[in-house]
Design a protein around this motif. Structure first.
Motif, PDB file in Angstrom:
ATOM      1  N   MET A 274      -9.062  90.102  40.063  1.00 26.21           N
ATOM      2  CA  MET A 274      -8.126  89.092  40.188  1.00 26.21           C
ATOM      3  C   MET A 274      -7.893  88.436  41.393  1.00 26.21           C
ATOM      4  O   MET A 274      -8.226  89.055  42.414  1.00 26.21           O
TER       5      MET A 274
ATOM      6  N   ARG B  71      -2.777  84.750  37.335  1.00 27.73           N
ATOM      7  CA  ARG B  71      -3.615  85.307  36.412  1.00 27.73           C
ATOM      8  C   ARG B  71      -4.904  84.429  36.182  1.00 27.73           C
ATOM      9  O   ARG B  71      -5.257  83.731  35.297  1.00 27.73           O
TER      10      ARG B  71
ATOM     11  N   THR C  25      -9.256  84.748  37.697  1.00 25.84           N
ATOM     12  CA  THR C  25     -10.246  85.639  38.307  1.00 25.84           C
ATOM     13  C   THR C  25     -10.531  85.240  39.874  1.00 25.84           C
ATOM     14  O   THR C  25     -10.537  83.921  40.143  1.00 25.84           O
TER      15      THR C  25
END
Length: 316
Positions: free
Chosen positions: A216, A222, A224
């Motif tokens: 993350m 939230r 990647t």
């Protein structure tokens, strides 16, 4: 004297009584011991007879169990043989009907795969022997003449050739299937590598046994992290290390400037001759040498004091 004789007779009578009493007790003890030994021997004989009866009974039970087991196995083998004979008869009838129609030879009906896989090796071998005994019928060679024998050998030879050709075809088909499986696996790996490269991951991340770990961007966002390892490493560069390196750089520059401003000292004389001096060079006056030496000594003392101060600061 008479009194002594009487006392001796009394003592002799008492001794005789004691001896007779001891002999009576000894005979009683011997009789009791003999009775106990006879009783022990009888018990041993009874125990041996009981053990014989128990062993015979146990042997009879074992023989009975073995007999029942053999009867059960024989009944199972008989029923299995009947079933296989019926299946073989149906197969032969189907093959004969297809030959009469002129159609191609088809395989036997597929049996339950799960049932076949659950069988043990011994069961499979036993069924194979039973089926072979049904298919391969004994030849009555004594009743055949030369022509019948020749025809029979030719038919057996033709079946052998046919079976060998089928075996070769199946082996080649197996090899081709193995090659196709390998080629499909390589294609799948290539597709997974391209997919991983498109997503910004390691090319081998999707080809492993486990899925790749998702990094993350941060624990507060939230999404990647698509940054490379080098970009993420640069985030942690700097801080105290940079400040320390800058401080050492400035200190080194200050000391270097001081060192470059020092008066150049001459080398001390060695046996009255200065090293590095040529034969034709003029002599230097004594006062200049002493002044240069004093300046060098003062600079060395200052340098040593600065080093001591730096060491004390580092210890604090």
């Amino acid at each position: 004297s008479a009194e002594d004789a009487e006392s001796k007779n009394k003592l002799n009578d008492q001794l005789k009584d004691y001896i007779t009493q001891w002999r009576d007790e000894r005979s009683k003890e011997e009789e009791e011991l003999k009775r106990l030994k006879e009783k022990q021997a009888k018990r041993k004989e009874i125990r041996i007879e009981q053990e014989k009866k128990l062993s015979q009974q146990k042997r009879a039970e074992e023989e009975k169990i073995k007999k029942e087991e053999t009867e059960r196995r024989d009944a199972e083998a008989l029923t299995k043989k009947k079933d296989l004979e019926d299946a073989e008869r149906k197969r032969q009838e189907m093959m004969a009907a297809q030959k009469e129609k002129g159609g191609k030879k088809s395989q036997a009906p597929a049996m339950d795969a799960r049932k076949e896989m659950s069988k043990s090796k011994e069961q499979v071998e036993e069924e194979m022997k039973i089926s072979l005994s049904i298919r391969i019928k004994p030849l009555s060679l004594e009743e055949m003449d030369s022509d019948e024998l020749r025809n029979k050998t030719n038919s057996i030879w033709n079946t052998i050739v046919e079976l060998e050709t089928d075996k070769y075809d199946y082996e080649q088909r197996h090899l081709d299937q193995d090659y196709e499986f390998k080629e499909l696996a390589e294609r799948q790996k290539l597709q997974l590598r391209n997919k991983a490269i498109k997503k910004g991951l390691d090319p081998e991340s999707f080809t492993g046994a486990h899925p790749p770990t998702i990094h993350m961007f941060s624990k507060y966002e939230r999404r990647t992290d698509t940054r490379t390892y080098g970009d993420r490493k640069k985030l942690y560069e700097g801080g105290a290390e940079v400040l320390r390196s800058e401080m050492l750089e400035t200190a080194w520059k200050d000391k270097h400037t001081e060192w470059s401003k020092r008066p150049k000292a001459r080398l001390p004389k060695w046996f009255g001759v200065r090293p590095g001096k040529k034969e034709g060079d003029p002599e230097t006056p004594e006062g200049e040498e002493d002044a240069a030496e004093e300046a060098v000594e003062e600079e060395e003392e200052d340098y040593e004091e600065e080093e001591e101060e730096e060491e004390e600061e580092e210890e604090e």
